[in-house]
Motif scaffolding. Structure first.
Motif, short mmCIF file in Angstrom:
data_model
loop_
_atom_site.label_atom_id
_atom_site.label_comp_id
_atom_site.label_asym_id
_atom_site.label_seq_id
_atom_site.Cartn_x
_atom_site.Cartn_y
_atom_site.Cartn_z
N ALA A 299 78.14 60.07 61.98
CA ALA A 299 78.81 59.00 61.22
C ALA A 299 78.06 57.68 61.40
N ILE A 300 78.11 56.88 60.35
CA ILE A 300 77.52 55.54 60.38
C ILE A 300 78.60 54.58 59.89
N ARG A 301 78.97 53.61 60.73
CA ARG A 301 80.07 52.72 60.41
C ARG A 301 79.60 51.28 60.30
N PHE A 302 79.96 50.64 59.21
CA PHE A 302 79.63 49.24 59.00
C PHE A 302 80.83 48.40 59.42
N VAL A 303 80.62 47.46 60.32
CA VAL A 303 81.73 46.71 60.90
C VAL A 303 81.39 45.22 61.01
N GLU A 304 82.44 44.43 61.27
CA GLU A 304 82.26 42.98 61.34
C GLU A 304 81.95 42.51 62.77
N GLN A 305 82.58 43.16 63.75
CA GLN A 305 82.43 42.75 65.15
C GLN A 305 81.45 43.67 65.87
N PRO A 306 80.81 43.16 66.95
CA PRO A 306 79.89 44.02 67.71
C PRO A 306 80.60 45.29 68.18
N PRO A 307 80.11 46.47 67.79
CA PRO A 307 80.78 47.71 68.17
C PRO A 307 80.44 48.13 69.60
N ARG A 308 81.22 49.08 70.10
CA ARG A 308 80.96 49.65 71.41
C ARG A 308 79.65 50.45 71.36
N THR A 309 78.88 50.37 72.43
CA THR A 309 77.69 51.21 72.54
C THR A 309 77.74 51.89 73.92
N SER A 310 77.34 53.13 73.98
CA SER A 310 77.59 53.93 75.18
C SER A 310 76.99 53.33 76.45
N TRP A 311 75.71 52.97 76.41
CA TRP A 311 75.07 52.54 77.66
C TRP A 311 75.52 51.15 78.07
N ALA B 1 79.74 65.15 69.17
CA ALA B 1 80.31 65.48 70.48
C ALA B 1 81.19 66.71 70.28
N ASP B 2 80.62 67.87 70.48
CA ASP B 2 81.34 69.12 70.27
C ASP B 2 81.12 70.01 71.48
N ARG B 3 82.21 70.21 72.24
CA ARG B 3 82.10 70.99 73.48
C ARG B 3 81.60 72.40 73.27
N ALA B 4 81.91 72.96 72.09
CA ALA B 4 81.48 74.33 71.83
C ALA B 4 79.96 74.41 71.75
N GLN B 5 79.32 73.34 71.27
CA GLN B 5 77.86 73.34 71.12
C GLN B 5 77.17 72.64 72.27
N MET B 6 77.93 71.82 73.02
CA MET B 6 77.32 70.95 74.02
C MET B 6 78.09 71.06 75.34
N PRO B 7 77.78 72.08 76.12
CA PRO B 7 78.54 72.33 77.35
C PRO B 7 78.55 71.14 78.32
N ALA B 8 77.49 70.36 78.33
CA ALA B 8 77.40 69.27 79.31
C ALA B 8 78.36 68.13 79.00
N LEU B 9 79.08 68.20 77.88
CA LEU B 9 80.10 67.17 77.61
C LEU B 9 81.20 67.20 78.66
N ARG B 10 81.31 68.32 79.38
CA ARG B 10 82.31 68.39 80.46
C ARG B 10 81.99 67.40 81.57
N SER B 11 80.71 67.07 81.74
CA SER B 11 80.39 66.07 82.75
C SER B 11 80.77 64.70 82.21
N ARG B 12 81.20 63.83 83.11
CA ARG B 12 81.68 62.51 82.67
C ARG B 12 80.59 61.46 82.77
N VAL B 13 79.34 61.87 82.63
CA VAL B 13 78.23 60.93 82.83
C VAL B 13 78.29 59.77 81.82
N LEU B 14 78.79 60.04 80.62
CA LEU B 14 79.01 58.98 79.62
C LEU B 14 80.35 59.23 78.96
#
Ligand SMILES: Nc1nc2c(c(=O)[nH]1)N[C@H]1C(S)=C(S)[C@@H](COP(=O)(O)O)O[C@H]1N2
Ligand SMILES: [Mo]
Length: 321
Positions: free
Chosen positions: A243-255, A175-188
Protein backbone atom coordinates in the motif's frame (compact mmCIF):
# COMPACT_ATOMS: atom_id res chain seq x y z
CA UNK A 1 24.16 -17.50 -7.89
CA UNK A 2 20.69 -17.62 -6.51
CA UNK A 3 18.80 -15.75 -9.22
CA UNK A 4 20.01 -18.06 -11.97
CA UNK A 5 18.04 -21.06 -13.15
CA UNK A 6 19.54 -24.27 -11.77
CA UNK A 7 21.18 -25.31 -15.05
CA UNK A 8 22.80 -21.86 -15.42
CA UNK A 9 24.38 -21.92 -12.02
CA UNK A 10 27.94 -22.51 -13.12
CA UNK A 11 27.93 -19.58 -15.54
CA UNK A 12 29.62 -16.39 -14.40
CA UNK A 13 27.66 -13.17 -14.39
CA UNK A 14 27.91 -10.93 -17.44
CA UNK A 15 29.62 -8.40 -15.18
CA UNK A 16 32.37 -10.91 -14.48
CA UNK A 17 33.22 -11.84 -18.06
CA UNK A 18 32.73 -8.58 -19.96
CA UNK A 19 34.95 -5.49 -19.71
CA UNK A 20 33.20 -3.03 -17.45
CA UNK A 21 32.63 -0.26 -19.99
CA UNK A 22 31.12 -2.67 -22.53
CA UNK A 23 29.03 -4.24 -19.80
CA UNK A 24 27.68 -0.93 -18.55
CA UNK A 25 26.97 0.27 -22.06
CA UNK A 26 25.14 -2.90 -22.95
CA UNK A 27 22.98 -2.49 -19.89
CA UNK A 28 21.89 1.05 -20.65
CA UNK A 29 18.69 -0.18 -22.15
CA UNK A 30 15.12 0.65 -21.73
CA UNK A 31 13.44 -2.50 -20.55
CA UNK A 32 9.96 -3.71 -21.35
CA UNK A 33 8.17 -5.58 -18.61
CA UNK A 34 5.70 -7.55 -20.68
CA UNK A 35 7.60 -10.82 -20.40
CA UNK A 36 7.90 -10.74 -16.64
CA UNK A 37 6.56 -13.92 -15.06
CA UNK A 38 7.61 -15.16 -11.65
CA UNK A 39 6.65 -18.78 -11.09
CA UNK A 40 7.26 -20.30 -7.68
CA UNK A 41 9.90 -22.96 -8.30
CA UNK A 42 11.34 -25.75 -6.17
CA UNK A 43 14.29 -23.56 -5.18
CA UNK A 44 14.06 -21.11 -2.29
CA UNK A 45 13.64 -18.15 -4.57
CA UNK A 46 10.99 -17.48 -7.17
CA UNK A 47 12.03 -18.68 -10.60
CA UNK A 48 13.37 -15.68 -12.48
CA UNK A 49 11.50 -14.14 -15.38
CA UNK A 50 13.17 -11.82 -17.85
CA UNK A 51 12.38 -8.15 -18.03
CA UNK A 52 13.03 -7.93 -21.77
CA UNK A 53 15.32 -5.13 -22.95
CA UNK A 54 14.51 -2.65 -25.71
CA UNK A 55 17.92 -1.93 -27.24
CA UNK A 56 19.35 1.54 -27.58
CA UNK A 57 17.61 3.86 -25.15
CA UNK A 58 19.30 5.36 -22.10
CA UNK A 59 17.67 6.50 -18.89
CA UNK A 60 16.85 10.19 -19.26
CA UNK A 61 17.13 10.65 -15.49
CA UNK A 62 20.21 12.53 -14.23
CA UNK A 63 22.38 10.39 -11.95
CA UNK A 64 20.58 7.16 -12.92
CA UNK A 65 23.67 5.21 -13.97
CA UNK A 66 26.48 5.02 -11.44
CA UNK A 67 29.83 4.20 -13.03
CA UNK A 68 31.01 2.05 -10.11
CA UNK A 69 31.34 -1.64 -10.88
CA UNK A 70 28.06 -3.44 -10.12
CA UNK A 71 28.16 -5.86 -7.19
CA UNK A 72 27.88 -9.53 -8.20
CA UNK A 73 24.42 -11.13 -8.41
CA UNK A 74 25.54 -13.64 -5.76
CA UNK A 75 26.28 -10.85 -3.27
CA UNK A 76 23.18 -8.78 -4.12
CA UNK A 77 20.91 -11.78 -3.63
CA UNK A 78 22.81 -13.49 -0.82
CA UNK A 79 23.60 -10.66 1.60
CA UNK A 80 20.31 -9.00 2.55
CA UNK A 81 18.31 -7.20 5.16
CA UNK A 82 14.72 -8.40 5.15
CA UNK A 83 13.82 -8.88 8.80
CA UNK A 84 10.47 -10.51 8.01
CA UNK A 85 12.62 -13.53 7.08
CA UNK A 86 15.19 -13.28 9.87
CA UNK A 87 17.95 -10.94 10.97
CA UNK A 88 21.05 -12.74 9.64
CA UNK A 89 22.31 -11.56 6.26
CA UNK A 90 21.81 -15.06 4.80
CA UNK A 91 18.31 -15.56 6.23
CA UNK A 92 16.34 -13.82 3.43
CA UNK A 93 18.02 -15.96 0.72
CA UNK A 94 17.38 -19.08 2.81
CA UNK A 95 13.83 -18.39 3.91
CA UNK A 96 12.11 -16.00 1.47
CA UNK A 97 11.02 -18.90 -0.74
CA UNK A 98 7.71 -18.84 1.14
CA UNK A 99 6.90 -15.35 -0.16
CA UNK A 100 4.29 -15.50 -2.93
CA UNK A 101 4.91 -12.57 -5.29
CA UNK A 102 1.85 -13.41 -7.42
CA UNK A 103 -0.98 -12.61 -7.37
CA UNK A 104 -0.12 -9.18 -5.98
CA UNK A 105 -1.67 -5.75 -5.82
CA UNK A 106 -0.76 -2.34 -4.46
CA UNK A 107 -3.46 -0.09 -2.99
CA UNK A 108 -2.95 3.64 -3.37
CA UNK A 109 -5.08 5.69 -0.99
CA UNK A 110 -5.42 8.82 1.13
CA UNK A 111 -4.98 12.36 -0.20
CA UNK A 112 -5.30 11.56 -3.91
CA UNK A 113 -7.99 12.39 -6.46
CA UNK A 114 -7.73 8.95 -8.04
CA UNK A 115 -7.30 6.25 -5.38
CA UNK A 116 -6.86 2.82 -6.94
CA UNK A 117 -5.75 -0.73 -6.42
CA UNK A 118 -3.23 -1.70 -9.09
CA UNK A 119 -2.64 -5.35 -9.83
CA UNK A 120 0.94 -6.31 -10.60
CA UNK A 121 0.45 -6.62 -14.36
CA UNK A 122 -1.04 -3.14 -14.52
CA UNK A 123 1.88 -1.77 -12.50
CA UNK A 124 4.39 -3.50 -14.77
CA UNK A 125 2.92 -1.69 -17.77
CA UNK A 126 2.36 1.70 -16.15
CA UNK A 127 5.57 3.22 -17.53
CA UNK A 128 8.59 2.08 -19.59
CA UNK A 129 11.08 0.05 -17.58
CA UNK A 130 14.60 1.42 -17.33
CA UNK A 131 17.79 0.08 -15.91
CA UNK A 132 19.14 2.22 -13.07
CA UNK A 133 22.52 1.41 -11.60
CA UNK A 134 22.41 2.78 -8.05
CA UNK A 135 24.69 2.72 -5.06
CA UNK A 136 22.85 1.34 -2.01
CA UNK A 137 24.35 2.31 1.34
CA UNK A 138 23.10 0.55 4.48
CA UNK A 139 23.09 2.43 7.77
CA UNK A 140 25.19 -0.45 9.12
CA UNK A 141 28.22 0.72 7.13
CA UNK A 142 28.29 -1.41 3.97
CA UNK A 143 27.31 -0.65 0.40
CA UNK A 144 26.56 -2.30 -2.94
CA UNK A 145 25.96 -1.22 -6.52
CA UNK A 146 22.77 -2.67 -7.94
CA UNK A 147 21.47 -2.65 -11.54
CA UNK A 148 17.78 -2.25 -10.74
CA UNK A 149 14.96 -2.45 -13.28
CA UNK A 150 12.00 -0.15 -12.76
CA UNK A 151 10.64 3.33 -13.36
CA UNK A 152 10.41 6.54 -11.38
CA UNK A 153 7.97 6.44 -8.48
CA UNK A 154 6.83 9.85 -9.80
CA UNK A 155 5.12 8.04 -12.71
CA UNK A 156 2.72 6.40 -10.27
CA UNK A 157 2.37 9.50 -8.10
CA UNK A 158 1.30 11.61 -11.09
CA UNK A 159 -1.33 9.08 -12.16
CA UNK A 160 -3.16 9.11 -8.81
CA UNK A 161 -3.15 12.94 -8.66
CA UNK A 162 -2.25 13.94 -5.08
CA UNK A 163 -4.56 16.54 -3.52
CA UNK A 164 -3.28 19.84 -2.12
CA UNK A 165 -3.22 18.23 1.34
CA UNK A 166 -0.76 15.49 0.38
CA UNK A 167 2.61 16.28 1.95
CA UNK A 168 4.01 12.83 2.75
CA UNK A 169 3.89 9.39 1.17
CA UNK A 170 3.90 6.28 3.35
CA UNK A 171 4.88 2.84 2.03
CA UNK A 172 3.35 -0.18 3.73
CA UNK A 173 4.99 -3.54 3.13
CA UNK A 174 3.60 -7.07 3.37
CA UNK A 175 3.13 -8.57 6.84
CA UNK A 176 1.71 -12.07 6.49
CA UNK A 177 2.65 -14.68 9.08
CA UNK A 178 1.82 -17.51 6.71
CA UNK A 179 4.52 -16.30 4.30
CA UNK A 180 6.87 -14.68 6.79
CA UNK A 181 7.56 -16.85 9.84
CA UNK A 182 9.96 -14.34 11.39
CA UNK A 183 7.05 -11.94 12.02
CA UNK A 184 6.68 -13.86 15.29
CA UNK A 185 9.82 -12.13 16.50
CA UNK A 186 9.15 -8.69 17.92
CA UNK A 187 12.27 -7.13 16.42
CA UNK A 188 10.08 -4.47 14.73
CA UNK A 189 6.47 -3.37 14.92
CA UNK A 190 5.03 -5.01 11.78
CA UNK A 191 4.20 -4.17 9.08
CA UNK A 192 7.49 -2.54 8.09
CA UNK A 193 6.56 1.01 7.06
CA UNK A 194 8.61 3.79 5.52
CA UNK A 195 7.82 7.24 4.18
CA UNK A 196 9.09 10.16 2.13
CA UNK A 197 8.12 13.80 1.79
CA UNK A 198 6.05 14.25 -1.38
CA UNK A 199 8.79 16.22 -3.13
CA UNK A 200 11.30 13.47 -2.32
CA UNK A 201 8.93 10.89 -3.77
CA UNK A 202 8.67 13.00 -6.94
CA UNK A 203 12.45 13.25 -7.40
CA UNK A 204 13.05 11.14 -10.54
CA UNK A 205 15.78 9.03 -8.89
CA UNK A 206 13.23 7.61 -6.41
CA UNK A 207 12.51 4.27 -8.05
CA UNK A 208 9.74 1.73 -8.06
CA UNK A 209 11.79 -1.41 -8.73
CA UNK A 210 10.53 -4.68 -10.21
CA UNK A 211 13.78 -6.35 -11.11
CA UNK A 212 17.57 -6.46 -10.96
CA UNK A 213 20.18 -7.66 -13.42
CA UNK A 214 17.44 -7.85 -16.07
CA UNK A 215 15.28 -10.34 -14.19
CA UNK A 216 12.28 -10.00 -11.90
CA UNK A 217 13.19 -9.26 -8.29
CA UNK A 218 14.24 -12.28 -6.26
CA UNK A 219 12.02 -12.65 -3.17
CA UNK A 220 14.85 -11.71 -0.82
CA UNK A 221 15.30 -8.37 -2.59
CA UNK A 222 11.65 -7.39 -2.16
CA UNK A 223 9.58 -9.13 -4.82
CA UNK A 224 7.46 -8.26 -6.62
CA UNK A 225 7.79 -4.50 -6.16
CA UNK A 226 9.87 -2.33 -3.86
CA UNK A 227 10.97 1.24 -3.44
CA UNK A 228 14.62 2.28 -3.94
CA UNK A 229 15.74 5.71 -2.70
CA UNK A 230 19.45 5.81 -3.53
CA UNK A 231 20.44 8.94 -1.59
CA UNK A 232 19.07 7.59 1.71
CA UNK A 233 20.17 4.72 3.94
CA UNK A 234 18.90 1.35 2.73
CA UNK A 235 16.18 1.05 5.37
CA UNK A 236 14.15 3.78 3.63
CA UNK A 237 13.73 1.45 0.64
CA UNK A 238 10.81 -0.78 1.67
CA UNK A 239 10.45 -4.22 0.13
CA UNK A 240 7.31 -6.02 -1.09
CA UNK A 241 5.04 -2.95 -1.06
CA UNK A 242 1.29 -3.54 -0.61
CA UNK A 243 0.00 0.00 0.00
CA UNK A 244 1.02 3.59 -0.67
CA UNK A 245 -0.71 6.27 1.41
CA UNK A 246 -0.70 9.99 0.77
CA UNK A 247 -1.06 11.94 4.01
CA UNK A 248 -0.79 15.43 5.45
CA UNK A 249 1.21 14.72 8.62
CA UNK A 250 4.58 12.92 8.93
CA UNK A 251 3.64 9.21 9.02
CA UNK A 252 5.06 6.54 11.29
CA UNK A 253 8.18 4.81 10.00
CA UNK A 254 9.40 1.54 11.46
CA UNK A 255 13.02 2.33 12.29
CA UNK A 256 12.46 5.83 13.63
CA UNK A 257 9.72 4.55 15.94
CA UNK A 258 11.87 1.60 17.05
CA UNK A 259 14.92 3.78 17.86
CA UNK A 260 14.24 7.52 17.33
CA UNK A 261 17.71 8.57 18.53
CA UNK A 262 19.41 6.31 16.02
CA UNK A 263 17.22 6.53 12.90
CA UNK A 264 15.66 9.79 11.79
CA UNK A 265 12.79 10.32 9.37
CA UNK A 266 15.07 11.70 6.65
CA UNK A 267 17.89 9.16 6.91
CA UNK A 268 19.86 10.87 4.15
CA UNK A 269 23.28 9.29 3.72
CA UNK A 270 25.52 11.76 5.53
CA UNK A 271 29.14 11.15 6.52
CA UNK A 272 28.97 14.14 8.89
CA UNK A 273 26.20 12.75 11.08
CA UNK A 274 27.38 9.64 12.90
CA UNK A 275 25.09 6.94 14.14
CA UNK A 276 25.19 7.22 17.97
CA UNK A 277 27.06 3.91 18.12
CA UNK A 278 29.39 4.13 15.09
CA UNK A 279 30.92 6.46 12.55
CA UNK A 280 29.19 7.01 9.22
CA UNK A 281 32.30 8.49 7.56
CA UNK A 282 33.28 5.33 5.64
CA UNK A 283 31.75 2.17 4.23
CA UNK A 284 32.72 -1.34 3.19
CA UNK A 285 31.80 -2.19 -0.40
CA UNK A 286 30.42 -5.74 -0.46
CA UNK A 287 32.59 -7.90 -2.74
CA UNK A 288 35.71 -5.84 -2.02
CA UNK A 289 36.20 -7.20 1.43
CA UNK A 290 39.53 -8.98 1.05
CA UNK A 291 42.11 -8.76 3.79
CA UNK A 292 43.62 -5.54 2.45
CA UNK A 293 40.50 -3.92 1.04
CA UNK A 294 40.19 -0.29 2.00
CA UNK A 295 36.95 1.16 3.30
CA UNK A 296 35.51 3.80 1.00
CA UNK A 297 34.67 7.31 2.04
CA UNK A 298 30.92 7.73 2.37
CA UNK A 299 29.64 10.53 0.16
CA UNK A 300 27.06 13.13 1.13
CA UNK A 301 23.65 11.95 -0.12
CA UNK A 302 25.47 8.77 -1.19
CA UNK A 303 26.98 10.68 -4.12
CA UNK A 304 23.66 12.07 -5.40
CA UNK A 305 24.14 15.58 -4.00
CA UNK A 306 23.95 17.28 -7.41
CA UNK A 307 20.54 15.73 -8.01
CA UNK A 308 18.92 15.91 -4.57
CA UNK A 309 20.81 18.56 -2.55
CA UNK A 310 18.29 21.30 -3.33
CA UNK A 311 15.48 19.29 -1.69
CA UNK A 312 17.14 20.08 1.65
CA UNK A 313 18.27 23.67 1.06
CA UNK A 314 18.12 25.62 4.32
CA UNK A 315 17.51 22.54 6.47
CA UNK A 316 19.80 21.74 9.39
CA UNK A 317 20.77 18.20 8.42
CA UNK A 318 22.17 17.48 11.88
CA UNK A 319 18.76 18.18 13.38
CA UNK A 320 16.79 16.55 10.57
CA UNK A 321 18.95 13.47 10.28
N1 LIG B 1 10.03 -4.89 4.27
C1 LIG B 1 11.33 -4.64 4.51
N2 LIG B 1 11.98 -3.80 3.70
C2 LIG B 1 13.30 -3.54 3.92
C3 LIG B 1 13.98 -4.13 5.03
C4 LIG B 1 13.27 -5.03 5.86
O1 LIG B 1 13.79 -5.60 6.84
N3 LIG B 1 11.94 -5.27 5.57
N4 LIG B 1 15.32 -3.82 5.25
C5 LIG B 1 15.81 -2.54 4.69
C6 LIG B 1 17.26 -2.40 4.80
S1 LIG B 1 17.89 -2.08 6.35
C7 LIG B 1 18.10 -2.41 3.72
S2 LIG B 1 19.77 -2.07 3.86
C8 LIG B 1 17.57 -2.77 2.37
C9 LIG B 1 18.36 -3.93 1.82
O2 LIG B 1 17.98 -4.23 0.50
P1 LIG B 1 18.67 -5.45 -0.26
O3 LIG B 1 18.60 -6.65 0.64
O4 LIG B 1 17.90 -5.62 -1.53
O5 LIG B 1 20.10 -5.04 -0.52
O6 LIG B 1 16.18 -3.13 2.39
C10 LIG B 1 15.37 -2.34 3.24
N5 LIG B 1 13.97 -2.70 3.08
MO1 LIG C 1 20.03 -1.26 6.10
Amino acid sequence: MRIARPRDRAEPAASEITPRTVFLDRRRWLLAATAAVALPGPAQTARPGKLAPLAGAKSPVAGAVATDRPTSPADITGYNNYYEFGTDKGDPARHAGTLRPRPWSVTVEGEVHKPATFDLDTLLRLAPMEERIYRLRCVEGWSMVVPWVGYSLAELVRRVEPTGNARYVQFVTLADRAQMPALRSRVLDWPYVEALRLDEAMQPLALLAFGLYGEVLPNQNGAPVRVVVPWKYGFKSGKSIVAIRFVEQPPRTSWSSAAPDEYGFYANVNPHVDHPRWSQATERRIGEDGLFAKRRKTLLFNGYEAEVGQLYAGMDLKKYF
